[in-house]
Each structure stands twice: as C-alpha cells, then as structure tokens.
Design a protein around this motif. Structure first.
Motif, PDB file in Angstrom:
ATOM      1  N   THR A 150      -2.604   6.342  -3.686  1.00  0.00           N
ATOM      2  CA  THR A 150      -1.250   6.555  -4.167  1.00  0.00           C
ATOM      3  C   THR A 150      -0.955   8.044  -4.365  1.00  0.00           C
ATOM      4  O   THR A 150      -1.842   8.824  -4.728  1.00  0.00           O
ATOM      5  CB  THR A 150      -1.029   5.793  -5.499  1.00  0.00           C
ATOM      6  OG1 THR A 150       0.320   5.952  -5.912  1.00  0.00           O
ATOM      7  CG2 THR A 150      -1.931   6.343  -6.599  1.00  0.00           C
ATOM      8  N   GLU A 203       3.017  -1.695   0.423  1.00  0.00           N
ATOM      9  CA  GLU A 203       2.022  -2.490  -0.306  1.00  0.00           C
ATOM     10  C   GLU A 203       1.337  -3.523   0.593  1.00  0.00           C
ATOM     11  O   GLU A 203       1.135  -4.673   0.209  1.00  0.00           O
ATOM     12  CB  GLU A 203       2.660  -3.193  -1.519  1.00  0.00           C
ATOM     13  CG  GLU A 203       3.250  -2.238  -2.542  1.00  0.00           C
ATOM     14  CD  GLU A 203       3.837  -2.960  -3.739  1.00  0.00           C
ATOM     15  OE1 GLU A 203       4.042  -4.194  -3.676  1.00  0.00           O
ATOM     16  OE2 GLU A 203       4.097  -2.286  -4.754  1.00  0.00           O
ATOM     17  N   LYS A 228      -1.459  -5.558  -0.768  1.00  0.00           N
ATOM     18  CA  LYS A 228      -1.175  -6.683  -1.660  1.00  0.00           C
ATOM     19  C   LYS A 228      -0.626  -7.908  -0.918  1.00  0.00           C
ATOM     20  O   LYS A 228      -0.421  -8.957  -1.517  1.00  0.00           O
ATOM     21  CB  LYS A 228      -0.157  -6.257  -2.727  1.00  0.00           C
ATOM     22  CG  LYS A 228      -0.644  -5.137  -3.631  1.00  0.00           C
ATOM     23  CD  LYS A 228       0.435  -4.744  -4.637  1.00  0.00           C
ATOM     24  CE  LYS A 228      -0.028  -3.593  -5.522  1.00  0.00           C
ATOM     25  NZ  LYS A 228       1.018  -3.170  -6.484  1.00  0.00           N
ATOM     26  N   SER A 273      -0.256   1.350   3.079  1.00  0.00           N
ATOM     27  CA  SER A 273      -1.311   0.638   2.374  1.00  0.00           C
ATOM     28  C   SER A 273      -2.275   1.592   1.666  1.00  0.00           C
ATOM     29  O   SER A 273      -2.565   2.676   2.159  1.00  0.00           O
ATOM     30  CB  SER A 273      -2.100  -0.227   3.367  1.00  0.00           C
ATOM     31  OG  SER A 273      -3.177  -0.888   2.731  1.00  0.00           O
TER      32      SER A 273
END
Length: 308
Positions: A82, A149, A152, A185
C-alpha cells in the motif's frame, strides 16, 4: 434495456451492477481522447521511487495507444504494498487518455470490498460483470476497467472476463481489442520487498533493478497465492496479462519527495524541514534496518496537516 448509469468516477454501484441487464441497438459513443506523451512527464513528476514501474507503464500504454490494430486488449497487473503508487498510476493513465480522467464515464473502477463483497453472490457477480463489460465496450471500444483490491477478490471470479482479454477479433459482434484492463493488488508485495532488500544488503543500487529481476517470480507467486483473486487464474495460465508491474517499497528519500509534492499540491510552499520532521516520525521496516516506509506515501496528506 441496458442502462449505462455510473456514479462519480465512472464506477457502478453494487446495486447498479446487480441490476444490470443487456440490450442491443445502442448508439456508439467515443470518449474524448487526447493521448500524448504527457504520461511520461506525469509519471516523472508525480511517481517517486518506481523506476521499473514507470518505464513499463509508459512504454506499454504508449505502445498500445499508438497501435491502430492491437491483437488484444492491454492488460496490466500492478503489484506492491500500500502507498507505493498503484492507484496513482491508474489515475495518471486515465488522465492522459480521457479528458475527464477518472471522472470519465468510460473509466470503470471496481473495488472488491464494495462491489464483490459477498461470496454467496459469486455467480451473480460473474454474470453481471460480463454484461457490464460487454455493454460498456459496445458503447465505447476504448473503455478502461480498473479492478482494485485483487488480493481480496474471491478466487475464480475474475476468470469470467477471460474471453474479453483474449486474442479474439470479436465476440458476438463486439471487439474488445481497444479496451484497457488494470488489476491492482497487494499480492506479491512480500516478494518484491525481499528482492529490494536483497539488493540493499548486497550493496547494489536500487536503480539497478530491472523488470526481469522481479516479473517472472512475481507472476508465479501471485498465481500460487491462495489469498489472491488471481490464484490459479486462467488469465495468468493463458498468458493474457501483458505485464506484471512491480511497485517497490519506498525509502525515506522517496517519502521526502512525496511530502514536498504534497505540500505543493495543497498550495503550500514546500518546506524541507517540515517534510523531514513528518518523514522521520513514520514507521519503517524491517525493524532492524528500518529501510522502507510501512505505508509508503499513503498517509502523507493527513500527516502534513498535523505538521503544518
């Protein structure tokens, strides 16, 4: 009837996605496209510490946009921790293709924790996602789809769009060859960090790292990561992802650059002392060496509000 209703940023809400139905006979719309070499300048001025990603993105996007007859859509998979610049790069690409950037109705952003939250809805998600992509590419061949994401996402979901990423001239009369698909990702972040750390421990310059030092093993680690939406996906197995783009963990010097740029963006006079104080208070890892920023540049905007 098919209704292309999008919220701000050109992304479907969960309700819009699930309520989506297909149709025929739509008027073809084209986005206002003014693609120039501006992407290279934007990457140079706004993306810090990512020499590998910057070069790959600039070459891949420019080459694709200048190709009048691409054989398949452009598919990029951006990986890294991140705050390293993945979302920023998506934004810069959009801004250099569409007049309205991310706000363009031809840019569609999906966030797993918002649009694909419930595993019980997996089959519905697949069907509606296929229809959404087909309808919007029919409406505008130069559409861009961003999937955030991916780490996830439920494994198997993204495989439903495989036909649209393949080398088909058209599917049911629709050509997807001018579209752009971008996956974001955190998966692969550990691998990328380890390579960067190995370079540092060996006394090698970070800028010596090349794509071939990272991409082959990155794609394999993502493919075998059971916690990733790309786990054992046919998109990788069938070589439909054009580039796996690694985003390196950011060092203290890169955080300083982010801070100076953020102050300028806020309309403040960049102050080296303020930025330095802010950067020193961030958390760095590994614990012993403290080389890389734990959150990259993600929290800098809010942190600067405190220090200024």
């Amino acid at each position: 009837m098919f209704t292309n209703v999008v919220d701000q940023g050109g992304s479907p809400s969960t309700e819009q996605l699930l309520a989506f139905t297909d149709s025929a006979g739509m008027l073809l719309k084209m986005p206002v496209i003014g693609y120039t070499s501006g992407l290279e300048v934007a990457l140079d001025q706004k993306l810090f510490g990512q020499h590998v990603a910057s070069r790959v993105i600039q070459k891949a996007v420019t080459g694709f946009m200048n190709n009048k007859n691409p054989k398949k859509p452009l598919v990029l998979s951006l990986h890294g921790w991140t705050g390293t610049g993945k979302n920023l790069v998506s934004q810069l690409i959009a801004e250099n293709i569409y007049k309205e950037g991310m706000a363009s109705s031809f840019v569609h952003q999906f966030v797993t924790s918002t649009h694909f939250l419930h595993s019980s809805q997996l089959e519905n998600y697949k069907s509606q996602l296929q229809q959404w992509i087909k309808g919007n590419v029919t409406n505008c061949p130069r559409s861009m789809f961003i999937f955030d994401e991916m780490d996830k996402m439920h494994p198997g979901l993204i495989d439903c769009i495989k036909p649209y990423l393949d080398y088909y001239e058209n599917l049911d009369g629709v050509s997807y060859r001018q579209a752009i698909f971008i996956f974001l990702s955190n998966a692969g972040g550990e691998h990328i960090t380890q390579v960067a750390l190995d370079f540092w421990k060996a006394g090698r310059d970070r800028e010596e790292m090349k794509l071939h030092d990272l991409e082959p093993s990155l794609s394999l680690s993502v493919f075998n990561n059971k916690q990733s939406g790309l786990w054992h996906t046919s998109l990788i197995d069938k070589n439909l992802v054009d580039f796996f783009v690694p985003f390196l963990p950011l060092e203290y010097r890169h955080v300083l650059l982010c801070g100076m740029a953020e102050m300028a963006a806020k309309g403040l006079k960049p102050d080296q002392d303020v930025v330095d104080q802010m950067a020193r208070d961030l958390v760095y890892f590994p614990k012993s060496e403290k080389i890389f920023s734990g959150k990259g540049c993600k929290t800098i905007g809010g942190k600067l509000d405190y220090y200024t």
